[in-house]
Design a protein around this motif. Structure first.
Motif, short mmCIF file in Angstrom:
data_model
loop_
_atom_site.label_atom_id
_atom_site.label_comp_id
_atom_site.label_asym_id
_atom_site.label_seq_id
_atom_site.Cartn_x
_atom_site.Cartn_y
_atom_site.Cartn_z
N MET A 150 -4.85 -0.73 9.33
CA MET A 150 -3.87 0.15 9.97
C MET A 150 -3.76 -0.19 11.46
SD MET A 150 -2.70 1.91 7.51
CE MET A 150 -1.59 2.96 8.34
N TYR A 168 -8.02 6.96 8.16
CA TYR A 168 -6.58 7.20 8.04
C TYR A 168 -6.20 7.66 6.63
CZ TYR A 168 -1.61 6.52 9.07
OH TYR A 168 -0.28 6.71 9.29
N THR A 169 -6.88 7.10 5.61
CA THR A 169 -6.48 7.45 4.24
C THR A 169 -7.16 8.71 3.72
OG1 THR A 169 -8.10 5.82 3.55
CG2 THR A 169 -5.80 5.17 3.44
N THR A 171 -6.64 11.93 4.02
CA THR A 171 -5.63 12.80 4.63
C THR A 171 -5.99 14.28 4.50
OG1 THR A 171 -4.42 12.77 2.57
CG2 THR A 171 -3.77 11.19 4.23
N VAL A 187 -1.78 2.84 0.36
CA VAL A 187 -1.01 2.45 1.55
C VAL A 187 -0.34 1.12 1.23
CG1 VAL A 187 -2.30 3.59 3.39
CG2 VAL A 187 -3.07 1.41 2.55
N THR A 188 0.87 0.94 1.73
CA THR A 188 1.61 -0.30 1.51
C THR A 188 1.78 -0.98 2.86
OG1 THR A 188 2.74 0.65 -0.37
CG2 THR A 188 3.77 -1.26 0.65
N ASN A 202 -0.03 -3.61 -1.70
CA ASN A 202 -0.19 -2.20 -2.06
C ASN A 202 -1.68 -1.98 -2.25
OD1 ASN A 202 2.59 -1.55 -2.23
ND2 ASN A 202 2.70 -2.58 -4.20
N TYR A 540 4.47 5.26 -0.40
CA TYR A 540 3.48 6.19 0.16
C TYR A 540 2.57 5.44 1.12
CZ TYR A 540 0.69 10.49 -0.10
OH TYR A 540 0.05 11.68 0.18
N GLU A 541 2.42 5.98 2.32
CA GLU A 541 1.58 5.33 3.33
C GLU A 541 0.49 6.27 3.82
OE1 GLU A 541 2.04 2.26 4.29
OE2 GLU A 541 4.13 1.71 4.03
N ALA A 542 -0.10 7.05 2.93
CA ALA A 542 -1.18 8.00 3.25
C ALA A 542 -0.71 9.15 4.14
CB ALA A 542 -2.39 7.30 3.85
N LYS A 545 5.62 8.83 4.65
CA LYS A 545 6.29 8.26 3.49
C LYS A 545 7.58 7.57 3.96
CE LYS A 545 6.45 12.29 1.09
NZ LYS A 545 5.57 13.29 1.68
#
Length: 976
Positions: A150, A168-169, A171, A187-188, A202, A540-542, A545
């Motif tokens: 990230m 970060y993930t 949440t 996360v992408t 991904n 979805y990015e944690a 979005k």
């Protein structure tokens, strides 16, 4: 005098006023008549107010000091009058609006190194995409590794002041507070490989705690590859091994990341040569594990071997932004030399194993050029790494600037004044650059969705042929739509869920109409399908979005609006699909939910709220199951204490917001037999036209586990089934070929065998009632006679059957209950026993705490199987088994006895027979007294029956017919 000025008694009343209407003026200066007329029209039934003459006396009750509601609000507003105040005093008159907030979210799209348009365009390039799961043991640095990625792609997340991971993930606030991941989070990201080519990754960050391994299963199902994280200092741990086995079983290609290599330098302070041995030992251990767990049923797949030389091992320290493979490190040398002769891939081939660099000939050789020569990995990779660490951690001010200048790393004045750790991270991240080695490894060793499709479809899809299957095998973006969902994420207000799906073929559009096929859908029984409209679609990015209007095959997407019919997983197809539909198989977990708690709302009127909450947590946790017992109590089954604690937190705070009472935790039991039935048991149908005879006996050792693991399926053809049972379990050919069913489900650990002879029984009639007998057997094995828990490890043999000729007399209503009853009586005649789940416990503790661990285990019927020192650390690992019912509070107990120095993880391992006879009537169970070991089975059975609201004891008469009881008595007489 004017008589009009006086009344008849001579009292002066004065002259008439000019206008009559003045009297009718209300206090409020508005003409009252109209309002009155309106009011009368509004409410004709009310007592009409008498038209008062101007002079009449107005009675007290008719006086109006205040305007009516109609005058104030107008005729079209409904007003309700409450006689008394029903609102509690502690409630504010107007309650503030409560905003639920359980997860961290970015308010707008953050700044990224790449353009979001570019990211969206990359979704169409299936070859440049990789779907990866990061998995590993608890606290092996998966989430902080994603943090590094990230930081490289989202400049806004960089914080040079501290090295405390931002996670970060993670949440959810619960995850941040507990310091442990609970949910898988995708996360992408767009990342570059060594040559600078962009790939779309991904990445699914999964929990490392054994209790949450169901999240890993859900992630693996939609991934094409996995990266197994291993802590360089701790080595292979409990969950590392379990996840490796699970990934092999799920047919997911594996790569390794050896993380936290900084601990070898700073914590264990190993010299570089020893650090090499430690790393090599980890790789060797993983390879030997892979060898033992290779699947036997697919011999043509080449065996995986882990080796840094093959490029499927990378080394990292996510705390200090270090990540490299041999090739990415060699590429740094190649870039520094700038000679065309030095190619990174050629050099990388010499950087591992017993290879040495001869400085005189400037060549790599297999033999040591001189006695003190170091291996090439140590000389070219570890020593530079050690030097950077030593320079930054050691004498910072004098020599560091010179070294950094030599490496071409520029620091500002501000940056060079940082604390040691942030400074070390800054220097490493400038030295190593992006994680191109990791990306290269993922790109090379994880197949793209295109290449992985055949393996994925063969492993998880139920259909064998058909146009849908062909489109999925080709991962065709313009083909028919098929998507598979395994995870659901709640929205902020927790009212509904967004569904994470992997598009297997076709393209999904926002606003499209789709058919949602549940797990129970089949072409015979189409009940479990609903037509729904897709809302919006996101990547979805944690914490944020990215909205899209379409998602092509191979990608992951969050879908809005289809969550309502889905329970765990589902298959999506377009609503107008005409081909034959099949679904994906339900997830196969590597653990079982054996711990159960009963819940009820404190306020009984809030039961519907709680039921709604239960439905939602059921969607949120892949392995959780909720059910209602016969007695009406609501039971939640989970994998362990932490798991159920998180479930209860969600239920109380997120999904139902009511007070919920929880009963003491208990466990699921199983019922089994240890001998063959002492006599043939028979039962007649209620109409006396049919008679079934059965016996029960225990299954061979290991067979129940084989059936559950899917090593053998009842759907195989007769020949293959017969072969399996003959070769592996020594069954005779006839028995092996006449297996009717497994129970309670298609993968249940009990077998029904037809052991009748054609000379004695009309096989044609028997075949006509086969389905009914199988249903009775499935029903019986789902809830056994002892305490309505599932039966396990029992083989039921049909020895004889008298079946009525007329179809009318052999219907399901006659046969099914009879088959169940005869299975029960055969079971009770075969020395029934209870089984309880045992947990495998791994405890890590310093050497001086080992005796305390033994003490705690002994109090809980636990037994130690192994204790050994952990190589290269001051800790001991103790492995033990403990019964699940005695494991509640074990962790707390362990911590108090070892002053918090011991750390343990517990996970379901196997079923074991409870000591004692559950049907021994001579045992008297006194309340609040601990029972001796031999009484446990009886105690468990009686207490479970009480809890379920059954009669105190098993009444044998309930399952035996009168003729059967007479037969029993006769045999008794003969024996005596």
């Amino acid at each position: 005098m004017d008589s009009d000025l006086y009344d008849e008694f001579g009292n002066y009343i004065g002259p008439d006023l000019d206008s009559d209407s003045d009297d009718e003026q209300s206090v409020y200066g508005q003409d009252n008549r109209d309002a009155d007329e309106d009011a009368m029209e509004e409410d004709e039934d009310a007592d009409a107010e008498p038209e008062t003459a101007p002079m009449s006396v107005v009675l007290h009750e008719d006086k109006r000091y205040y305007p009516q509601a109609v005058e104030v609000y107008g005729p079209d507003v409904e007003t309700v009058v409450q006689e008394e105040d029903t609102q509690a005093l502690d409630k504010p008159l107007i309650e503030p609006v409560k905003h639920k907030k359980f997860q961290v979210q970015e308010q707008q799209l953050p700044e990224t190194k790449y353009d979001m348009e570019y990211l969206a365009d990359m979704l169409d390039n299936t070859n440049l995409m990789r779907n990866i799961t990061l998995m590993g043991h608890l606290h092996n640095g998966k989430t902080s590794f994603v943090d590094c990625l990230m930081r490289q792609t989202h400049p806004g997340t960089i914080n040079n002041e501290t090295t405390i991971p931002m996670r970060y993930t993670d949440t959810l606030f619960v995850e941040q507070e507990r310091g442990v991941s609970i949910k898988s989070m995708p996360v992408t990201l767009l990342l570059k490989d060594i040559k600078g080519k962009s790939h779309l990754l991904n990445i699914m960050d999964t929990p490392g705690h054994v209790n949450f391994s169901d999240e890993v299963t859900a992630a693996l199902r939609i991934s094409d590859g996995a990266v197994l994280f291993v802590d360089a200092a701790e080595g292979i741990m409990l969950n590392t091994e379990r996840l490796l086995r699970h990934a092999v079983q799920e047919r997911v290609p594996l790569t390794i990341c050896i993380n936290k290599i900084d601990r070898l330098i700073l914590e264990l302070k190993l010299p570089p040569a020893d650090a090499y041995y430690k790393l090599r030992h980890i790789v060797d251990e993983l390879n030997s594990m892979l060898e033992t767990n290779q699947p036997q049923d697919n011999p043509d797949e080449p065996a995986t071997v882990f080796s840094p030389l093959l490029g499927n091992v990378c080394f990292a320290s996510s705390l200090y932004d270090v990540c490299f493979t041999l090739e990415s490190f060699a590429a740094m040398y190649a870039a520094a030399q700038q000679s065309p002769a030095l190619r990174a891939r050629d050099m990388a081939a010499w950087l591992w194993g017993d290879v040495y660099f001869n400085a005189k000939t400037r060549r790599f050789t297999k033999k040591q050029p001189h006695a003190s020569a170091q291996r090439s990995f140590v000389e070219f990779i570890l020593e530079p790494l050690y030097k950077i660490f030593a320079q930054v951690v050691g004498d910072v001010d004098d020599t560091l600037p010179a070294v950094l200048a030599e490496l071409g790393i520029k620091l500002t004045k501000q940056e060079s004044k940082l604390n040691v750790r942030p400074l070390l991270r800054l220097v490493c991240s400038r030295f190593f650059g992006d994680f191109c080695g990791f990306v290269e490894m993922a790109v090379r060793h994880v197949p793209s969705p295109l290449d992985a499709a055949p393996r994925k479809v063969a492993h998880a899809y139920r259909g064998v042929t058909g146009a849908l299957r062909d489109d999925m095998l080709a991962c065709d973006q313009s083909g028919r739509l098929v998507a598979h969902t395994t995870k659901m994420y709640p929205t902020d207000d927790c009212t509904f869920f967004l569904v994470l799906a992997r598009i297997m073929s076709g393209t999904l559009y926002a606003g499209q109409t789709v058919r949602v096929l549940g797990e129970n859908y089949s072409s015979q029984d189409e009940e479990d399908s609903r037509v729904m409209n897709v809302g919006r679609l996101w990547v979805y990015e944690a914490r944020y979005k990215v909205e899209l209007n379409r998602v092509p095959a191979g990608c992951w997407a969050l879908i809005e609006g289809v969550d309502q019919p889905i329970v765990k997983t589902c298959t999506l197809v377009s609503a107008d699909e005409t081909e034959e539909l099949h679904t994906f198989k339900p997830l196969r977990f590597n653990t079982q939910a054996v711990v159960k708690i009963a819940v009820e709302p404190v306020n009984p009127s809030e039961l519907p709220k709680m039921l709604d909450g239960l439905r939602k947590v059921n969607k949120s946790y892949p392995l959780l199951s909720t059910r209602v017992e016969e007695s009406g109590e609501h039971v939640i089954l989970g994998t362990g204490e932490l798991y159920l604690d998180c479930v209860m937190h969600d239920l109380r705070n997120m999904y139902s917001e009511i007070d919920i009472k929880v009963a003491d935790p208990v466990v699921s039991f199983c019922e089994t037999v240890v001998e063959t039935s002492s006599l043939k048991c028979f039962a007649e149908t209620p109409n006396k036209r049919n008679k079934l005879t059965m016996i029960a006996e225990p299954l061979e050792r290991g067979l129940a586990e084989d059936i559950e693991a899917g090593a053998v399926c009842v759907t195989w053809d007769r020949k293959r089934l017969g072969e399996f049972f003959q070769t592996k379990y020594d069954w005779d050919l006839l028995a092996a070929r006449s297996i009717w069913a497994f129970g309670p489900d298609t993968m249940g650990p009990n077998i029904l065998v037809d052991d009748t002879l054609p000379s004695e029984v009309n096989k044609h009639l028997l075949a006509s009632v086969k389905d009914s007998i199988v249903q009775g057997f499935q029903w019986g094995t789902r809830e056994g006679p002892l305490c309505e828990e599932p039966i396990r490890n029992v083989k039921f043999k049909i020895l004889d059957a008298v079946i009525a000729q007329e179809p009318l007399h052999r219907g399901g209503g006659q046969i099914i209950p009879t088959a169940r009853r005869v299975a029960y009586s055969a079971f009770l005649m075969a020395t029934p026993r209870l089984m309880e789940p045992y947990l495998f416990v791994e405890v890590q503790a310093p050497a001086d705490c080992v005796s305390a661990v033994y003490t705690v285990l002994a109090k809980r019927r636990g037994h130690v199987t192994q204790d050994a020192p952990v190589a290269g650390s001051p800790l001991y690992t103790i492995k033990a088994f403990v019964p699940a019912i005695d494991s509640f509070g074990f962790e707390t107990d362990l911590r108090t006895h070892t002053q918090g120095q011991a750390f343990c993880l517990q996970v379901f391992h196997h079923w074991q027979i409870v000591p004692g006879d559950p049907l021994d009537k001579s045992i008297i169970i006194r309340p609040l007294e601990p029972q001796p070991a031999t009484h446990l089975a009886r105690e468990f059975m009686i207490k479970t029956r009480r809890r379920k609201g059954l009669s105190e004891d098993v009444s044998i008469n309930k399952f035996f017919d009168d003729p059967m009881l007479l037969e029993l008595a006769r045999q008794d007489v003969q024996l005596n």
